[in-house]
Design an enzyme around this catalytic site. Structure first.
Site, mmCIF file in Angstrom:
data_model
loop_
_atom_site.group_PDB
_atom_site.id
_atom_site.type_symbol
_atom_site.label_atom_id
_atom_site.label_comp_id
_atom_site.label_asym_id
_atom_site.label_seq_id
_atom_site.Cartn_x
_atom_site.Cartn_y
_atom_site.Cartn_z
ATOM 1 N N SER A 58 0.754 -1.082 -0.056
ATOM 2 C CA SER A 58 -0.174 0.036 -0.091
ATOM 3 C C SER A 58 0.828 1.334 -0.046
ATOM 4 C CB SER A 58 -0.787 -0.049 1.213
ATOM 5 O OG SER A 58 -2.043 0.895 1.182
ATOM 6 N N LYS A 94 -21.339 16.863 7.299
ATOM 7 C CA LYS A 94 -20.097 16.789 8.107
ATOM 8 C C LYS A 94 -20.243 15.389 8.791
ATOM 9 C CE LYS A 94 -16.942 18.856 10.121
ATOM 10 N NZ LYS A 94 -15.651 19.217 9.280
#
Length: 324
Positions: free
Chosen positions: A133, A185
């Site tokens: 990764s 949010k």
């Protein structure tokens, strides 16, 4: 009633003082011994021709930059890369990676710094147990990548996780009040399920990051994006498989990478190697990088040792025994 087997117990205050004194003596001897071994080691390193040399040595040398563990902060590694870049006596650098990955931002910053560095001098990656990764993101910036056959690498993908505790909260009859300024949010709030619209938006964001990852690997490996894409589905592969598909250049461990770099820069004899990360002196090990921090740590350990010693001593004090 007759009292037998009576022994006067040790005063608690004297036990505490005794334990503290012993702990201070032990710490003092440990510090002195470590300091002596450190000085002897440094002297032996310089006088015996050991290939591991000192950064102050202005002869040509190879810098070793370590990327170990999760990549969460790029600051220290960027400082190492900057030092190798600015010091002309570092003729090349080996990036020694043993990492499962980490954050996108930190990985990309290190990648960009290595891409700039390789325009000035050779940059070689040596993979240890894992370079997956974000670890592979960084590795792809090298001009040559070495891996062991069993190294775990690739994993070119992006992941985001968020727990959904809403059912648990319902079961526990707990309400969570969340106030936001912005409809999205709290999109990853663990206290409610993700809405379908939010899931779509988040997947689009991950796809964008993934595409940037693929493009960066392609640029670093000097390949086309479509050559990388078939192997960029998040799969982990061995170093041997990664070489077969072009994600790794050569099979070999750290020593093989060192020999390769030394030959590239024409370094004769034993390669002179330097771990770029600044070594901590004895004062810093004992007293820390900031005023008071190391002292507090040292005193905490001393006090803990004294308390343990005092407790052990108190356990040795015989109890009063009575018998009719």
């Amino acid at each position: 009633m007759q009292e037998t087997g009576i022994r006067e117990p040790m005063n608690k205050n004297s036990s505490w003082k005794w334990g503290l004194s012993i702990a201070m003596v032990v710490v003092g001897f440990c510090a002195l011994g470590t300091s002596c071994f450190w000085c002897v080691g440094k002297t032996a390193n310089i006088s015996t021709g050991n290939p591991w040399t000192d950064k102050r040595d202005k002869r040509d040398k190879i810098g070793i930059v370590e990327v170990s563990g999760p990549i969460e902060n790029s600051k220290a590694i960027l400082e190492d890369i900057r030092e190798v870049s600015e010091e002309d006596s570092f003729r090349a650098v080996i990036i020694r990676i043993d990492s499962p990955g980490g954050t996108v931002g930190a990985s990309h910053e290190i990648y960009e710094a290595l891409m700039r560095l390789r325009e000035k001098k050779p940059v070689v990656v040596s993979m240890e147990n894992m370079a997956a990764s974000g670890g592979y993101y960084i590795a792809s910036a090298a001009d040559t990548i070495f891996a062991n056959p069993g190294t775990l690498t690739a994993s070119i993908g992006v992941i985001m996780t968020s727990p959904d505790l809403s059912k648990l909260m319902q079961w526990a009859k707990v309400d969570m009040n969340v106030l936001t300024a912005g409809e999205r949010k709290d999109a990853l709030s663990p206290f409610r399920p993700i809405k379908d619209s939010e899931r779509t938006e988040l997947k689009e964001m991950l796809a964008d990051i993934h595409e940037s990852f693929i493009e960066a690997v392609a640029q670093g490996r000097k390949k086309g994006v479509e050559e990388i894409r078939p192997w960029a589905d998040g799969r982990i592969m061995t170093g041997r498989k990664a070489k077969e598909v072009g994600l790794v250049d050569e099979m070999g461990g750290f020593d093989v990478a060192i020999a390769h770099v030394a030959e590239r820069i024409g370094m004769k004899g034993k390669p002179r190697l330097v771990y770029v990360r600044r070594e901590k002196g004895m004062f810093e090990l004992l007293f820390g990088p900031t005023p008071g921090e190391g002292t507090q740590l040292l005193m905490r350990e001393v006090v803990k040792g004294a308390l343990n010693a005092a407790a052990e001593e108190m356990q040795e004090v015989p109890k009063l025994k009575y018998q009719p």
